[in-house]
Enzyme design. Structure first.
Site, PDB file in Angstrom:
ATOM      1  N   ILE A 233      -2.144  69.700  30.136  1.00 32.58           N
ATOM      2  CA  ILE A 233      -1.945  68.424  30.779  1.00 32.58           C
ATOM      3  C   ILE A 233      -2.760  67.270  29.986  1.00 32.58           C
ATOM      4  CG2 ILE A 233      -0.790  68.695  32.729  1.00 32.58           C
ATOM      5  CD1 ILE A 233      -4.528  68.236  32.821  1.00 32.58           C
ATOM      6  N   ALA A 234      -3.440  67.670  28.922  1.00 23.75           N
ATOM      7  CA  ALA A 234      -4.490  66.779  28.009  1.00 23.75           C
ATOM      8  C   ALA A 234      -3.860  66.007  26.704  1.00 23.75           C
ATOM      9  CB  ALA A 234      -5.861  67.470  27.885  1.00 23.75           C
ATOM     10  N   ARG A 235      -3.890  66.830  25.679  1.00 21.30           N
ATOM     11  CA  ARG A 235      -3.237  66.519  24.657  1.00 21.30           C
ATOM     12  C   ARG A 235      -2.847  67.693  23.846  1.00 21.30           C
ATOM     13  NH1 ARG A 235      -2.775  61.820  26.096  1.00 21.30           N
ATOM     14  NH2 ARG A 235      -3.821  60.116  25.198  1.00 21.30           N
ATOM     15  N   GLU A 264       4.682  64.803  19.394  1.00 23.77           N
ATOM     16  CA  GLU A 264       5.629  64.227  20.346  1.00 23.77           C
ATOM     17  C   GLU A 264       6.622  63.397  19.657  1.00 23.77           C
ATOM     18  OE1 GLU A 264       3.491  63.235  23.884  1.00 23.77           O
ATOM     19  OE2 GLU A 264       2.226  64.948  23.981  1.00 23.77           O
ATOM     20  N   HIS A 282       5.792  65.120  28.303  1.00 22.29           N
ATOM     21  CA  HIS A 282       4.455  63.866  28.570  1.00 22.29           C
ATOM     22  C   HIS A 282       4.488  63.078  29.755  1.00 22.29           C
ATOM     23  CE1 HIS A 282       0.872  61.950  26.280  1.00 22.29           C
ATOM     24  NE2 HIS A 282       0.796  61.831  27.628  1.00 22.29           N
TER      25      HIS A 282
HETATM   26  C1  8YV Z   1       0.433  58.124  29.392  1.00 24.25           C
HETATM   27  C2  8YV Z   1      -1.690  59.545  28.743  1.00 24.25           C
HETATM   28  O1  8YV Z   1       1.499  58.855  29.431  1.00 24.25           O
HETATM   29  O2  8YV Z   1      -3.452  58.527  29.801  1.00 24.25           O
HETATM   30  C3  8YV Z   1      -3.042  59.023  28.579  1.00 24.25           C
HETATM   31  O3  8YV Z   1      -3.821  58.997  27.777  1.00 24.25           O
HETATM   32  O4  8YV Z   1      -1.250  60.143  27.654  1.00 24.25           O
HETATM   33  C4  8YV Z   1      -0.620  59.398  29.643  1.00 24.25           C
HETATM   34  O5  8YV Z   1      -1.043  59.068  30.969  1.00 24.25           O
HETATM   35  C5  8YV Z   1       0.507  57.432  28.468  1.00 24.25           C
HETATM   36  O6  8YV Z   1      -0.776  56.942  28.136  1.00 24.25           O
HETATM   37  C6  8YV Z   1       1.748  56.370  28.674  1.00 24.25           C
HETATM   38  O7  8YV Z   1       1.596  55.171  27.843  1.00 24.25           O
END
Ligand code: 8YV
Length: 316
Positions: A233-235, A264, A282
């Site tokens: 759930i990170a990158r 993505e 995402h």
């Molecule tokens: C969001 C994210 O989907 O916080 C982050 O770094 O990747 C996600 O929470 C994204 O930033 C929404 O714009």
């Protein structure tokens, strides 16, 4: 005169959109088909940028915005922003730190349960009518993997990692973690990711991706082993995606649940047919409540910088 803002990714909360329109001239870059022409036309007047965590902003684009004072990231990851360049130019970069911790941790646990208990497989089985027509409806699908008590390895013990740990602990899961160094938490620290993987039934990635390196490679996946699950759930770039595909195909790990991907919205097609995978587009922070809080922080960052005040959530 209202400050002009270049918006690189959408904001879905109507109240936040209205507030932005009241306070600023919003230039919606993400809606433009000819982005270069749009920047050539408006770039000189832009004083602020709104972007998403995954979208970030390149040095090349910032270089075309000579009056840029602030980049407000509507997210917590700043790995896609050229922070060194922003620092050199004196551009403030803010992130919505703390706003999305709980939602991201919730989704990590949701994904863990989803993949271990085969929730999407079960859903497809019922919807497609296969259950109703099965010759053996009392034993509809293969047995699943119990989640309570699983040994959980958390990669990155920051805000999200800690929130994941609290939730996993409530499921009676023994927890260990790795990070750049040990931190003050009641869980065992393991300096080597490969060792953490070997000692875990599920590895949950909650680390920042500023280094840009794929921490989870074929060795880590082999260490996780044929009974092990990977949750991200990170990158996406924290994982060698091809190695992950190969490990799943070879049965070297038991399954994976992914909210994030390297490129993505493109996802390796080999993953689509697999039942040992749960995929999300995402959306770990994508709830009304959290996106409202995030939007409010974005608005506040822009307002503060233009008023000469120090905003909250400053990264640079
Ligand atoms: C969001 C994210 O989907 O916080 C982050 O770094 O990747 C996600 O929470 C994204 O930033 C929404 O714009």
């Amino acid at each position: 005169m209202k400050p002009e803002i270049l918006q690189l990714s959408p904001i879905l909360i109507p109240e936040i959109r209205e507030r932005l329109e009241e306070l600023f001239v919003i230039r919606r870059y993400y809606e433009q088909s000819d982005k270069a022409a749009y920047v050539a036309e408006h770039g000189a007047a832009i004083r602020g940028v709104i972007t998403g965590g995954h979208t970030g902003i390149s040095q090349a684009l910032m270089a075309q915005l000579p009056q840029l004072q602030v980049v407000a990231v509507n997210g917590v990851g700043t790995d896609a922003v050229d922070l060194a360049y922003a620092r050199d130019r004196g551009i403030t970069v803010t992130a919505t730190i703390g706003a999305l911790t709980e939602d991201v941790a919730d989704l990590a646990i949701g994904l863990l349960i989803g993949v271990c208990r085969g929730l999407c497989t079960g859903d497809r089985y019922v919807r497609s009518g296969q259950w109703a027509t099965s010759a053996t409806p009392l034993v509809p699908l293969p047995l699943a993997r119990q989640v309570s008590g699983m040994r959980i390895g958390i990669v990155g013990m920051g805000r999200v990692g800690r929130a994941v740990a609290v939730r996993a602990a409530a499921f009676g899961c023994p927890i260990r973690y790795t990070d750049l160094q040990a931190v003050d938490v009641p869980y065992g620290f393991e300096p080597y990711l490969e060792q953490l993987a070997a000692d875990s039934d599920a590895l949950i990635l909650a680390a920042a991706a500023d280094q840009g390196t794929a921490l989870v490679d074929s060795r880590v996946l082999r260490a996780l082993g044929p009974e092990g699950y990977l949750i991200n759930i990170a990158r996406g770039k924290l994982v060698d995606e091809q190695a992950l595909v190969s490990a799943l195909q070879a049965g070297e790990i038991a399954g994976a649940a992914l909210d994030v991907f390297v490129d993505e919205p493109r996802v390796p097609a080999e993953l689509f047919e697999r039942e040992d995978i749960v995929l999300q587009p995402h959306r770990a922070s994508a709830t009304v409540q959290t996106r409202t809080r995030m939007g409010e922080m974005v608005v506040a960052s822009l307002v503060d910088v233009f008023a000469g005040r120090a905003p909250k959530g400053v990264v640079v």
